[in-house]
Design a protein around this motif. Structure first.
Motif, PDB file in Angstrom:
ATOM      1  N   TYR A  56       2.450 -13.074  -1.552  1.00  0.00           N
ATOM      2  CA  TYR A  56       1.956 -12.119  -0.566  1.00  0.00           C
ATOM      3  C   TYR A  56       1.437 -12.833   0.678  1.00  0.00           C
ATOM      4  CZ  TYR A  56      -1.093  -8.549   1.504  1.00  0.00           C
ATOM      5  OH  TYR A  56      -1.718  -7.684   2.368  1.00  0.00           O
ATOM      6  N   GLU A  57       0.706 -13.926   0.505  1.00  0.00           N
ATOM      7  CA  GLU A  57       0.168 -14.673   1.645  1.00  0.00           C
ATOM      8  C   GLU A  57       1.293 -15.251   2.501  1.00  0.00           C
ATOM      9  OE1 GLU A  57      -2.599 -14.667   2.866  1.00  0.00           O
ATOM     10  OE2 GLU A  57      -4.132 -14.373   1.349  1.00  0.00           O
ATOM     11  N   GLU A  58       2.362 -15.713   1.859  1.00  0.00           N
ATOM     12  CA  GLU A  58       3.514 -16.205   2.617  1.00  0.00           C
ATOM     13  C   GLU A  58       4.106 -15.084   3.469  1.00  0.00           C
ATOM     14  OE1 GLU A  58       6.338 -17.861  -0.058  1.00  0.00           O
ATOM     15  OE2 GLU A  58       4.974 -19.414  -0.825  1.00  0.00           O
ATOM     16  N   CYS A  59       4.186 -13.899   2.903  1.00  0.00           N
ATOM     17  CA  CYS A  59       4.733 -12.760   3.653  1.00  0.00           C
ATOM     18  C   CYS A  59       3.819 -12.374   4.815  1.00  0.00           C
ATOM     19  CB  CYS A  59       4.938 -11.570   2.722  1.00  0.00           C
ATOM     20  SG  CYS A  59       6.310 -11.762   1.569  1.00  0.00           S
ATOM     21  N   ARG A  60       2.531 -12.359   4.583  1.00  0.00           N
ATOM     22  CA  ARG A  60       1.597 -12.020   5.659  1.00  0.00           C
ATOM     23  C   ARG A  60       1.737 -13.008   6.820  1.00  0.00           C
ATOM     24  NH1 ARG A  60      -2.686  -8.563   5.254  1.00  0.00           N
ATOM     25  NH2 ARG A  60      -3.893  -9.864   6.673  1.00  0.00           N
ATOM     26  N   ALA A  61       1.908 -14.286   6.465  1.00  0.00           N
ATOM     27  CA  ALA A  61       2.017 -15.310   7.512  1.00  0.00           C
ATOM     28  C   ALA A  61       3.274 -15.122   8.353  1.00  0.00           C
ATOM     29  CB  ALA A  61       2.022 -16.698   6.876  1.00  0.00           C
ATOM     30  N   SER A  62       4.317 -14.586   7.733  1.00  0.00           N
ATOM     31  CA  SER A  62       5.576 -14.405   8.465  1.00  0.00           C
ATOM     32  C   SER A  62       5.763 -12.968   8.953  1.00  0.00           C
ATOM     33  CB  SER A  62       6.760 -14.795   7.568  1.00  0.00           C
ATOM     34  OG  SER A  62       6.822 -13.943   6.434  1.00  0.00           O
ATOM     35  N   GLY A  63       4.792 -12.077   8.651  1.00  0.00           N
ATOM     36  CA  GLY A  63       4.895 -10.690   9.093  1.00  0.00           C
ATOM     37  C   GLY A  63       5.890  -9.865   8.307  1.00  0.00           C
ATOM     38  N   GLU A  64       6.135 -10.255   7.047  1.00  0.00           N
ATOM     39  CA  GLU A  64       7.105  -9.533   6.211  1.00  0.00           C
ATOM     40  C   GLU A  64       6.369  -8.601   5.255  1.00  0.00           C
ATOM     41  OE1 GLU A  64      10.824 -10.440   3.119  1.00  0.00           O
ATOM     42  OE2 GLU A  64       9.402 -12.035   3.624  1.00  0.00           O
ATOM     43  N   GLN A 419       7.118   5.016   3.532  1.00  0.00           N
ATOM     44  CA  GLN A 419       5.874   5.739   3.805  1.00  0.00           C
ATOM     45  C   GLN A 419       4.656   4.915   3.392  1.00  0.00           C
ATOM     46  OE1 GLN A 419       6.638   9.279   1.550  1.00  0.00           O
ATOM     47  NE2 GLN A 419       7.654  10.333   3.246  1.00  0.00           N
ATOM     48  N   LEU A 420       4.796   4.166   2.298  1.00  0.00           N
ATOM     49  CA  LEU A 420       3.703   3.323   1.838  1.00  0.00           C
ATOM     50  C   LEU A 420       3.356   2.270   2.882  1.00  0.00           C
ATOM     51  CD1 LEU A 420       1.862   2.246  -0.545  1.00  0.00           C
ATOM     52  CD2 LEU A 420       3.785   0.741  -1.091  1.00  0.00           C
ATOM     53  N   PHE A 421       4.363   1.572   3.391  1.00  0.00           N
ATOM     54  CA  PHE A 421       4.102   0.531   4.383  1.00  0.00           C
ATOM     55  C   PHE A 421       3.580   1.139   5.688  1.00  0.00           C
ATOM     56  CE2 PHE A 421       7.224  -1.998   1.807  1.00  0.00           C
ATOM     57  CZ  PHE A 421       6.291  -2.928   1.372  1.00  0.00           C
ATOM     58  N   GLU A 422       4.077   2.306   6.020  1.00  0.00           N
ATOM     59  CA  GLU A 422       3.594   2.966   7.239  1.00  0.00           C
ATOM     60  C   GLU A 422       2.107   3.269   7.130  1.00  0.00           C
ATOM     61  OE1 GLU A 422       4.516   7.020   9.826  1.00  0.00           O
ATOM     62  OE2 GLU A 422       5.936   6.326   8.303  1.00  0.00           O
ATOM     63  N   ARG A 423       1.680   3.755   5.957  1.00  0.00           N
ATOM     64  CA  ARG A 423       0.264   4.068   5.759  1.00  0.00           C
ATOM     65  C   ARG A 423      -0.589   2.819   5.697  1.00  0.00           C
ATOM     66  NH1 ARG A 423       2.360   7.520   1.791  1.00  0.00           N
ATOM     67  NH2 ARG A 423       1.742   6.014   0.186  1.00  0.00           N
ATOM     68  N   ARG A 424      -0.114   1.827   4.968  1.00  0.00           N
ATOM     69  CA  ARG A 424      -0.966   0.676   4.663  1.00  0.00           C
ATOM     70  C   ARG A 424      -1.012  -0.361   5.782  1.00  0.00           C
ATOM     71  NH1 ARG A 424      -1.509  -0.761  -1.652  1.00  0.00           N
ATOM     72  NH2 ARG A 424      -1.718   1.359  -2.390  1.00  0.00           N
ATOM     73  N   PHE A 425       0.074  -0.476   6.508  1.00  0.00           N
ATOM     74  CA  PHE A 425       0.152  -1.595   7.438  1.00  0.00           C
ATOM     75  C   PHE A 425       0.183  -1.188   8.910  1.00  0.00           C
ATOM     76  CE2 PHE A 425       2.460  -3.282   3.599  1.00  0.00           C
ATOM     77  CZ  PHE A 425       1.343  -3.958   3.115  1.00  0.00           C
ATOM     78  N   ALA A 426       0.097   0.103   9.186  1.00  0.00           N
ATOM     79  CA  ALA A 426       0.145   0.536  10.581  1.00  0.00           C
ATOM     80  C   ALA A 426      -0.989  -0.074  11.392  1.00  0.00           C
ATOM     81  CB  ALA A 426       0.082   2.063  10.659  1.00  0.00           C
ATOM     82  N   SER A 427      -2.130  -0.268  10.746  1.00  0.00           N
ATOM     83  CA  SER A 427      -3.292  -0.806  11.463  1.00  0.00           C
ATOM     84  C   SER A 427      -3.463  -2.310  11.281  1.00  0.00           C
ATOM     85  CB  SER A 427      -4.567  -0.099  10.982  1.00  0.00           C
ATOM     86  OG  SER A 427      -4.748  -0.306   9.594  1.00  0.00           O
ATOM     87  N   ASP A 428      -2.494  -2.979  10.602  1.00  0.00           N
ATOM     88  CA  ASP A 428      -2.605  -4.415  10.345  1.00  0.00           C
ATOM     89  C   ASP A 428      -1.782  -5.154  11.403  1.00  0.00           C
ATOM     90  OD1 ASP A 428      -2.464  -7.040   9.462  1.00  0.00           O
ATOM     91  OD2 ASP A 428      -2.428  -6.457   7.341  1.00  0.00           O
ATOM     92  N   PRO A 429      -2.407  -5.858  12.347  1.00  0.00           N
ATOM     93  CA  PRO A 429      -1.663  -6.490  13.427  1.00  0.00           C
ATOM     94  C   PRO A 429      -0.692  -7.561  12.931  1.00  0.00           C
ATOM     95  CG  PRO A 429      -3.974  -7.162  13.448  1.00  0.00           C
ATOM     96  CD  PRO A 429      -3.865  -6.053  12.487  1.00  0.00           C
ATOM     97  N   GLU A 430      -0.979  -8.179  11.776  1.00  0.00           N
ATOM     98  CA  GLU A 430      -0.081  -9.210  11.282  1.00  0.00           C
ATOM     99  C   GLU A 430       1.228  -8.616  10.758  1.00  0.00           C
ATOM    100  OE1 GLU A 430      -1.716 -12.271   8.774  1.00  0.00           O
ATOM    101  OE2 GLU A 430      -3.747 -11.702   9.349  1.00  0.00           O
ATOM    102  N   MET A 431       1.220  -7.342  10.415  1.00  0.00           N
ATOM    103  CA  MET A 431       2.390  -6.730   9.794  1.00  0.00           C
ATOM    104  C   MET A 431       3.156  -5.845  10.758  1.00  0.00           C
ATOM    105  SD  MET A 431       2.119  -8.132   6.916  1.00  0.00           S
ATOM    106  CE  MET A 431       3.399  -7.333   5.973  1.00  0.00           C
ATOM    107  N   ARG A 432       2.601  -5.554  11.915  1.00  0.00           N
ATOM    108  CA  ARG A 432       3.282  -4.657  12.850  1.00  0.00           C
ATOM    109  C   ARG A 432       4.599  -5.261  13.292  1.00  0.00           C
ATOM    110  NH1 ARG A 432      -1.854  -3.133  16.582  1.00  0.00           N
ATOM    111  NH2 ARG A 432      -2.811  -1.634  15.153  1.00  0.00           N
ATOM    112  N   GLY A 433       5.563  -4.392  13.362  1.00  0.00           N
ATOM    113  CA  GLY A 433       6.866  -4.837  13.828  1.00  0.00           C
ATOM    114  C   GLY A 433       7.686  -5.552  12.794  1.00  0.00           C
ATOM    115  N   ALA A 434       7.160  -5.671  11.554  1.00  0.00           N
ATOM    116  CA  ALA A 434       7.903  -6.387  10.524  1.00  0.00           C
ATOM    117  C   ALA A 434       9.074  -5.547  10.058  1.00  0.00           C
ATOM    118  CB  ALA A 434       6.979  -6.693   9.363  1.00  0.00           C
TER     119      ALA A 434
END
Length: 434
Positions: A56-64, A419-434
Motif C-alpha cells: 500500500y505504501e508503494e502505491c501511495r508513493a506512486s499515486g496508484e 465508487q469506493l476510490f471516489e469516496r475514499r481518495f477524492a480528498s487525498d492529494p497523493e491519490m488524485r489523478g491516479a
C-alpha cells in the motif's frame, strides 16, 4: 490499480483443509482472480499483516489506487491495516452476528464492517441482512463467484440431451456403491456383520459406470448446513422400487472415514431400496468431472441455507436443472423454470462460529414430503417429457449467465471499486489523478 488478495487456505494447503472451516474461500478467490486481473494488477499475499501495508505504501508513493480484498468472513478479516480492506464473504443466515462473544470484538460483524467501510458478498439475501444490521445505504455489493463461463463452455455440447448409454468415470479414491456393498457392515455395532470398507487402503484408480436418471450432489459431509440426511432418505423412499434412479454424492473432505462413515450407516438404515446410491470420495480429473456432469440429469441441494453454492451454480451453468429449495442465495438464480423447487420453513438456530450456540438467527428446513414430490416430478420429466427437460436445461444456463458470469462480475466490481476510490481518495492529494 493494485488489488491485493488473500485467503487463509491457498494452493499449498487446500488438500489438508478440505472440509475444514472456510476452506471454500480459496475456490472463490480462484474464480474471482481472472476478473480482477481485468481491473488492475493483482498480487496474492500469504501474510496480510506483514505484506499488505508495505504494498500500500508503494502505491501511495506512486499515486496508484490500492485495495486489499480479504476472502474471509468479517471476524477473520484484519481491521487495523492502513490499506483499504474489504472482506469478501459468504453468508446464509437471516441475521449477521451483531454482538461480541468468545472474547473477540470482531465477532460483532458490525464492528468490522464499520471499520472497513464497505464489503463484498455473493447474494442479494446477504446484502439485505448486512444492511438491516448497518444501515440501508451501507456500501456492499453482491458479486457471486463467476463460474458460468467455464462451466457453460463445458456443458454446451451436452445441453438438454441425455447421455447416449452408460457414462464411464475414472476415480482415484474410494467408491461406495449400494449395489456392491454389504450394508450390514454399517449397522450399529451389536448388529454389524460382513465386510466394510478399508478407509486406509492405498489410493487406487477405479472405474465407475453410471446410467439411468442420475441425480448428483457435491458437498462436504461435515458441513452441518447441507442436510444430506433428508436428501438421502427421501430418495430411498421415493425410488424404493425404481431401479434406474441413481443418487451420486461427490464428497469433499480431508478424511475418508470421517466423510463416509455416517452416510454409510444411513444407507443401512434406509433399506431396502432398488434405486442406487453411489458415494465418491476421491479426486476427479477435469475430464471425469465433465463426464459426471454429462451423466447427471439433475443437481440436488437440500441445505438449510447457502452463501452461493458453487456446485449448484456449476452444474446449472452446464445446463443441469436443479432439485432444490429457493432460499438464501438460491433466491437469486432458482425458479420454477429451471428447477423443481422444494418447500421449506424457517427455524431458530445459532451462528455457526458462536460457541454459546445461542439462538440468534434463522435457517430454512426442507419439507421432506415436498422433496419427495420434487423427486417424483423431476423423474417423470426426465423419462417422459424431453421437451420440458430441454427447456429447463436452457433456462438453467441462461439464469446462471445472468447471475454468475464473468461479464456480470466485472461490471459490478468495476462500478463498486470505482465508487469506493471516489469516496475514499477524492480528498487525498497523493491519490488524485491516479
Amino acid at each position: 490499480m493494485l488489488i491485493i488478495i488473500h485467503s487463509e487456505t491457498n494452493q499449498h494447503t487446500i488438500a489438508q483443509n478440505l472440509g475444514r472451516s472456510e476452506y471454500s474461500y480459496y475456490f472463490v478467490l480462484k474464480e474471482y482472480r481472472p476478473v480482477l486481473e481485468r481491473l488492475g494488477r493483482v498480487v496474492e499475499v500469504a501474510d496480510p499483516l506483514t505484506e499488505v501495508d508495505a504494498l500500500y505504501e508503494e502505491c501511495r508513493a506512486s499515486g496508484e489506487p490500492c485495495v486489499f480484498l480479504s476472502f474471509s468472513p468479517p471476524h477473520r478479516t484484519p481491521v487495523h491495516l492502513m490499506c483499504p480492506t474489504l472482506p469478501v464473504f459468504a453468508w446464509e443466515f437471516s441475521t449477521i452476528p451483531n454482538e461480541p462473544f468468545a472474547g473477540e470484538p470482531r465477532n460483532d460483524w458490525r464492528t468490522v464492517l464499520q471499520a472497513c467501510g464497505a464489503a463484498i458478498t455473493h447474494s442479494s439475501y446477504t446484502v439485505n441482512a448486512v444492511r438491516e444490521a448497518m444501515d440501508s445505504d451501507y456500501p456492499i455489493v453482491a458479486v457471486p463467484a463467476p463460474v458460468w463461463d467455464r462451466f457453460a463452455a463445458r456443458g454446451a455440447p451436452l445441453q438438454g440431451q441425455p447421455p447416449n448409454g452408460p457414462v464411464r468415470l475414472k476415480i482415484k479414491g474410494l467408491v461406495a456403491d449400494s449395489r456392491k456393498l454389504d450394508l450390514n457392515a454399517f449397522a450399529p455395532r451389536p448388529l454389524r456383520t460382513g465386510k466394510g470398507l478399508d478407509f486406509h487402503a492405498p489410493v487406487r484408480e477405479q472405474e465407475l459406470l453410471l446410467d439411468g436418471v442420475v441425480y448428483t450432489s457435491v458437498f462436504n459431509p461435515g458441513d452441518g448446513r447441507k442436510n444430506w440426511e433428508d436428501m438421502l432418505s427421501a430418495f430411498c423412499v421415493t425410488f424404493r422400487e425404481v431401479e434406474d434412479a441413481t443418487l451420486v454424492l461427490k464428497l469433499t473432505h480431508h478424511d475418508a472415514e470421517e466423510a463416509l462413515s455416517d452416510i454409510l450407516h444411513h444407507l443401512y438404515k434406509n433399506q431396502s431400496y432398488r434405486c442406487r446410491i453411489v458415494l465418491i470420495y476421491g479426486y476427479l480429473a477435469d475430464a471425469d468431472y465433465e463426464r459426471l456432469v454429462q451423466a447427471t440429469r439433475y443437481v440436488v441441494n437440500t441445505s438449510y441455507g447457502e452463501g452461493q453454492c458453487l456446485p449448484l451454480m456449476e452444474f446449472m451453468s452446464c445446463g443441469k436443472p436443479a432439485v432444490a429449495p429457493r432460499t438464501t442465495a438460491m433466491i437469486d438464480y432458482l425458479s420454477a423454470d429451471n428447477a423443481f423447487l422444494i418447500d421449506s420453513t424457517d427455524e431458530l438456530t445459532a451462528w455457526p462460529h458462536d460457541p454459546r450456540k445461542a439462538f440468534r438467527t434463522l435457517r430454512y428446513v426442507t419439507n421432506w414430503t415436498s422433496l419427495c414430490t420434487a423427486y417424483r416430478a423431476s423423474y417423470a420429466v426426465a423419462k417422459d417429457d424431453p421437451q420440458r427437460y430441454a427447456q429447463m436445461a436452457a433456462q438453467a444456463v441462461s439464469s446462471l449467465q445472468d447471475f454468475c458470469s464473468q461479464a456480470v462480475a466485472e461490471q459490478r466490481l468495476q462500478v463498486f471499486l470505482g465508487q469506493l476510490f471516489e469516496r475514499r481518495f477524492a480528498s487525498d492529494p497523493e491519490m488524485r489523478g491516479a
